[in-house]
Motif scaffolding. Structure first.
Motif, PDB file in Angstrom:
ATOM      1  N   CYS A  99       0.882  -1.186   0.000  1.00 51.03           N
ATOM      2  CA  CYS A  99       0.000   0.000   0.000  1.00 51.03           C
ATOM      3  C   CYS A  99       0.913   1.229   0.000  1.00 51.03           C
ATOM      4  O   CYS A  99       1.166   1.834   1.054  1.00 51.03           O
ATOM      5  N   THR A 100       1.392   1.579  -1.154  1.00 51.98           N
ATOM      6  CA  THR A 100       2.483   2.539  -1.274  1.00 51.98           C
ATOM      7  C   THR A 100       2.094   3.980  -0.977  1.00 51.98           C
ATOM      8  O   THR A 100       2.974   4.838  -0.834  1.00 51.98           O
ATOM      9  N   ALA A 101       0.793   4.291  -0.875  1.00 57.41           N
ATOM     10  CA  ALA A 101       0.362   5.653  -0.551  1.00 57.41           C
ATOM     11  C   ALA A 101      -0.012   5.810   0.922  1.00 57.41           C
ATOM     12  O   ALA A 101      -0.257   6.925   1.385  1.00 57.41           O
ATOM     13  N   LEU A 102      -0.020   4.707   1.654  1.00 54.91           N
ATOM     14  CA  LEU A 102      -0.438   4.745   3.055  1.00 54.91           C
ATOM     15  C   LEU A 102       0.651   5.393   3.905  1.00 54.91           C
ATOM     16  O   LEU A 102       1.758   4.868   4.016  1.00 54.91           O
ATOM     17  N   ALA A 103       0.333   6.542   4.514  1.00 52.95           N
ATOM     18  CA  ALA A 103       1.336   7.293   5.276  1.00 52.95           C
ATOM     19  C   ALA A 103       1.222   7.088   6.781  1.00 52.95           C
ATOM     20  O   ALA A 103       2.215   7.242   7.499  1.00 52.95           O
ATOM     21  N   SER A 104       0.041   6.733   7.253  1.00 48.97           N
ATOM     22  CA  SER A 104      -0.161   6.614   8.695  1.00 48.97           C
ATOM     23  C   SER A 104      -1.241   5.586   8.987  1.00 48.97           C
ATOM     24  O   SER A 104      -2.243   5.508   8.272  1.00 48.97           O
ATOM     25  N   ILE A 105      -1.027   4.808  10.056  1.00 47.68           N
ATOM     26  CA  ILE A 105      -2.045   3.842  10.467  1.00 47.68           C
ATOM     27  C   ILE A 105      -1.855   3.518  11.942  1.00 47.68           C
ATOM     28  O   ILE A 105      -0.721   3.461  12.445  1.00 47.68           O
ATOM     29  N   ALA A 106      -2.952   3.354  12.646  1.00 46.44           N
ATOM     30  CA  ALA A 106      -2.928   2.967  14.056  1.00 46.44           C
ATOM     31  C   ALA A 106      -3.708   1.671  14.200  1.00 46.44           C
ATOM     32  O   ALA A 106      -4.925   1.645  13.976  1.00 46.44           O
ATOM     33  N   LEU A 107      -3.025   0.609  14.539  1.00 41.69           N
ATOM     34  CA  LEU A 107      -3.699  -0.678  14.715  1.00 41.69           C
ATOM     35  C   LEU A 107      -4.383  -0.726  16.075  1.00 41.69           C
ATOM     36  O   LEU A 107      -3.820  -0.276  17.078  1.00 41.69           O
ATOM     37  N   PRO A 108      -5.600  -1.265  16.145  1.00 45.24           N
ATOM     38  CA  PRO A 108      -6.295  -1.348  17.433  1.00 45.24           C
ATOM     39  C   PRO A 108      -5.598  -2.315  18.384  1.00 45.24           C
ATOM     40  O   PRO A 108      -4.943  -3.279  17.957  1.00 45.24           O
ATOM     41  N   ASP A 109      -5.726  -2.046  19.673  1.00 43.76           N
ATOM     42  CA  ASP A 109      -5.071  -2.884  20.678  1.00 43.76           C
ATOM     43  C   ASP A 109      -5.617  -4.304  20.737  1.00 43.76           C
ATOM     44  O   ASP A 109      -5.033  -5.168  21.394  1.00 43.76           O
ATOM     45  N   SER A 120       5.102  -4.521   4.538  1.00 46.45           N
ATOM     46  CA  SER A 120       6.242  -4.584   3.621  1.00 46.45           C
ATOM     47  C   SER A 120       5.978  -3.775   2.357  1.00 46.45           C
ATOM     48  O   SER A 120       4.919  -3.886   1.734  1.00 46.45           O
ATOM     49  N   GLY A 121       6.936  -2.925   2.009  1.00 44.38           N
ATOM     50  CA  GLY A 121       6.812  -2.147   0.777  1.00 44.38           C
ATOM     51  C   GLY A 121       5.918  -0.929   0.871  1.00 44.38           C
ATOM     52  O   GLY A 121       5.638  -0.299  -0.146  1.00 44.38           O
ATOM     53  N   CYS A 122       5.478  -0.572   2.082  1.00 43.43           N
ATOM     54  CA  CYS A 122       4.666   0.642   2.254  1.00 43.43           C
ATOM     55  C   CYS A 122       5.630   1.839   2.306  1.00 43.43           C
ATOM     56  O   CYS A 122       5.950   2.355   3.389  1.00 43.43           O
ATOM     57  N   ALA A 123       6.055   2.280   1.151  1.00 38.51           N
ATOM     58  CA  ALA A 123       7.150   3.243   1.051  1.00 38.51           C
ATOM     59  C   ALA A 123       6.815   4.621   1.602  1.00 38.51           C
ATOM     60  O   ALA A 123       7.716   5.390   1.949  1.00 38.51           O
ATOM     61  N   ALA A 124       5.524   4.970   1.692  1.00 41.76           N
ATOM     62  CA  ALA A 124       5.133   6.296   2.195  1.00 41.76           C
ATOM     63  C   ALA A 124       4.854   6.292   3.695  1.00 41.76           C
ATOM     64  O   ALA A 124       4.614   7.350   4.284  1.00 41.76           O
ATOM     65  N   GLY A 144      11.365  -2.433   3.683  1.00 44.44           N
ATOM     66  CA  GLY A 144      11.165  -1.516   2.568  1.00 44.44           C
ATOM     67  C   GLY A 144      10.304  -0.308   2.876  1.00 44.44           C
ATOM     68  O   GLY A 144       9.932   0.431   1.964  1.00 44.44           O
ATOM     69  N   CYS A 145       9.996  -0.080   4.166  1.00 45.00           N
ATOM     70  CA  CYS A 145       9.246   1.129   4.554  1.00 45.00           C
ATOM     71  C   CYS A 145      10.249   2.281   4.657  1.00 45.00           C
ATOM     72  O   CYS A 145      10.672   2.671   5.757  1.00 45.00           O
ATOM     73  N   SER A 146      10.607   2.819   3.528  1.00 44.09           N
ATOM     74  CA  SER A 146      11.737   3.735   3.437  1.00 44.09           C
ATOM     75  C   SER A 146      11.471   5.127   4.000  1.00 44.09           C
ATOM     76  O   SER A 146      12.393   5.934   4.106  1.00 44.09           O
ATOM     77  N   SER A 147      10.213   5.429   4.356  1.00 41.55           N
ATOM     78  CA  SER A 147       9.894   6.735   4.947  1.00 41.55           C
ATOM     79  C   SER A 147       9.670   6.657   6.456  1.00 41.55           C
ATOM     80  O   SER A 147       9.454   7.687   7.108  1.00 41.55           O
ATOM     81  N   LEU A 148       9.725   5.476   7.017  1.00 42.24           N
ATOM     82  CA  LEU A 148       9.443   5.292   8.442  1.00 42.24           C
ATOM     83  C   LEU A 148      10.613   5.813   9.273  1.00 42.24           C
ATOM     84  O   LEU A 148      11.685   5.208   9.300  1.00 42.24           O
ATOM     85  N   ALA A 149      10.402   6.943   9.962  1.00 40.60           N
ATOM     86  CA  ALA A 149      11.490   7.578  10.711  1.00 40.60           C
ATOM     87  C   ALA A 149      11.528   7.135  12.171  1.00 40.60           C
ATOM     88  O   ALA A 149      12.577   7.206  12.810  1.00 40.60           O
ATOM     89  N   SER A 150      10.407   6.690  12.710  1.00 41.54           N
ATOM     90  CA  SER A 150      10.375   6.244  14.102  1.00 41.54           C
ATOM     91  C   SER A 150       9.190   5.311  14.311  1.00 41.54           C
ATOM     92  O   SER A 150       8.199   5.373  13.585  1.00 41.54           O
ATOM     93  N   CYS A 168      14.536   0.165   6.110  1.00 39.65           N
ATOM     94  CA  CYS A 168      13.911   1.361   6.687  1.00 39.65           C
ATOM     95  C   CYS A 168      14.967   2.470   6.707  1.00 39.65           C
ATOM     96  O   CYS A 168      15.538   2.794   7.763  1.00 39.65           O
ATOM     97  N   SER A 169      15.210   3.040   5.568  1.00 40.90           N
ATOM     98  CA  SER A 169      16.347   3.943   5.394  1.00 40.90           C
ATOM     99  C   SER A 169      16.163   5.312   6.038  1.00 40.90           C
ATOM    100  O   SER A 169      17.115   6.090   6.116  1.00 40.90           O
ATOM    101  N   ALA A 170      14.953   5.642   6.506  1.00 42.03           N
ATOM    102  CA  ALA A 170      14.729   6.923   7.186  1.00 42.03           C
ATOM    103  C   ALA A 170      14.758   6.772   8.704  1.00 42.03           C
ATOM    104  O   ALA A 170      14.727   7.764   9.434  1.00 42.03           O
ATOM    105  N   LEU A 171      14.831   5.538   9.191  1.00 42.68           N
ATOM    106  CA  LEU A 171      14.806   5.278  10.627  1.00 42.68           C
ATOM    107  C   LEU A 171      16.085   5.817  11.262  1.00 42.68           C
ATOM    108  O   LEU A 171      17.194   5.465  10.841  1.00 42.68           O
ATOM    109  N   THR A 172      15.948   6.672  12.285  1.00 41.84           N
ATOM    110  CA  THR A 172      17.128   7.291  12.894  1.00 41.84           C
ATOM    111  C   THR A 172      17.448   6.727  14.277  1.00 41.84           C
ATOM    112  O   THR A 172      18.626   6.620  14.642  1.00 41.84           O
ATOM    113  N   GLN A 173      16.445   6.414  15.052  1.00 41.87           N
ATOM    114  CA  GLN A 173      16.655   5.886  16.395  1.00 41.87           C
ATOM    115  C   GLN A 173      15.589   4.836  16.699  1.00 41.87           C
ATOM    116  O   GLN A 173      14.492   4.893  16.163  1.00 41.87           O
TER     117      GLN A 173
END
Length: 288
Positions: A99-109, A120-124, A144-150, A168-173
Motif C-alpha cells: 500500500c504505497t500511498a499509506l502514510a499513517s495507520i494505528a492498529l487497534p489494541d 512490507s513495501g509501504c514506502a510512504a 522496505g518502509c523507506s519513509s518510516l522515521a520512528s 527502513c532507510s529513514a529510521l534514525t533511532q
C-alpha cells in the motif's frame, strides 16, 4: 460511481435472505475509491482486494474479527483506514503490504497476532501505532518502509524476527523493550540513517546465529549490564555504551594524500585519548 456502502444482507432468487459475515471480494474494485464494508462482516478474506484495487479510503465494520492474508495487499492508492470500532484479533500476512500511498495507520489494541510482511513495501509510511498486546514482530513487518522515521515498539514484544526493519532507510533511532529476548537475521540491515539503538533489557537478547548488527552507530544498554552485553556480543563490544553516555566522535582528514576519514564513533576506539596519524604518501596509519 466511486463510493459504495455495502448492505449486510443479500437475497437469492427465491427471496431467502442471507447475512454477509465473510467478504472474499467485492464488486467495483477497479473503480471504487471509497468503500464502507457491511457491519455484519467478521472476516476479510484472503486477497480480498484482488490484483487491481483503486480504493483510497476504506471503512471497516465494528464486527470485524479477522483480516486474512493479503486482504488489502497492493491497494496502491489507499491512504485512509477507518476502523470504526473494529477490534480484530488477527492481522494476516501482507495484510497491507504494497500500500504505497499509506502514510499513517494505528492498529487497534485488540490485535494480538500478526503475520509476516504486514506493511512490507509501504514506502510512504511515516507513522504507525502498534497494538499494546503484541509479543512478536513477525518477519519483514516493515521491510522496505523507506519513509518510516520512528516507531514505538510495545513493551510486551519479546521477539523481532528476520528483516523486520530491513530497508527502513529513514529510521534514525529505535528503543527496544526490556523483555526482548531474540533478534532475527537482517532485522536492522539497510537502515542507512540509523544513529543509535537503545536496549532497555538487563539481559542481552539472543542474536540469530551468524547475525551481527550492521553499521558503526552506538548501541546503548543499561549501565549495570554493559559488560553482559559486551560479553554476549563480542563483535559489537566496541560500539556498546551505557545509556546516558555520550560517545565521542573523531574526524580526520589528510589533504596531502587526498585521503579522508569520516566519522568514527568513539566506541570503535575504546579508551582513546590521543590519535597519531602517519602520512606515508600512499597510505595512512593510525596509532592509539
Amino acid at each position: 460511481v466511486t463510493e459504495f456502502d455495502f448492505n449486510g444482507t443479500i437475497q437469492d432468487t427465491s427471496g431467502t435472505t442471507y447475512t454477509i459475515t465473510y467478504i472474499s471480494s467485492y464488486p467495483g474494485r477497479n473503480i471504487l475509491t471509497k468503500v464502507t464494508l457491511p457491519d455484519t462482516a467478521t472476516s476479510l478474506g484472503k486477497n480480498m482486494a484482488g490484483t487491481y484495487c483503486v480504493v483510497q479510503e476504506i471503512t471497516l465494520p465494528a464486527s470485524l474479527e479477522i483480516i486474512e492474508d493479503g486482504a488489502l495487499h497492493n491497494c496502491f492508492n489507499l491512504t485512509t483506514v477507518n476502523w470504526n470500532g473494529a477490534r480484530p484479533t488477527v492481522l494476516g500476512s501482507e495484510a497491507f503490504a504494497g500500500c504505497t500511498a499509506l502514510a499513517s495507520i494505528a492498529l487497534p489494541d485488540s490485535v494480538t497476532s500478526m503475520g509476516g510482511s504486514v506493511f512490507s513495501g509501504c514506502a510512504a509510511l511515516t507513522s504507525v501505532t502498534l497494538p499494546a498486546g503484541l509479543s512478536i514482530l513477525p518477519y519483514q513487518t516493515f521491510q522496505g518502509c523507506s519513509s518510516l522515521a520512528s516507531v514505538d515498539i510495545p513493551a510486551g514484544v519479546t521477539t523481532i524476527e528476520r528483516n523486520v526493519f530491513n530497508g527502513c532507510s529513514a529510521l534514525t533511532q529505535l528503543t527496544l523493550p526490556a523483555g526482548l529476548t531474540y533478534i532475527g537475521s537482517g532485522a536492522f540491515d539497510n537502515c542507512t540513517s540509523l544513529e543509535s539503538l537503545t536496549f532497555q533489557g538487563a539481559t542481552p537478547p539472543t542474536l540469530e546465529e551468524g547475525y551481527s548488527i550492521p553499521g558503526n552507530f552506538p548501541i546503548f544498554v543499561p549501565e549495570g549490564s554493559l559488560e553482559a552485553y559486551r560479553q554476549a556480543w563480542p563483535g559489537l563490544a566496541q560500539r556498546i555504551w551505557a545509556i546516558g553516555d555520550t560517545p565521542e566522535t573523531y574526524n580526520f582528514s589528510m589533504s596531502a594524500s587526498s585521503l579522508s576519514f569520516g566519522e568514527v564513533v568513539g566506541g570503535n576506539l575504546p579508551g582513546a585519548q590521543t590519535i597519531t596519524l602517519t602520512n606515508t604518501g600512499k597510505r595512512a596509519g593510525a596509532e592509539i
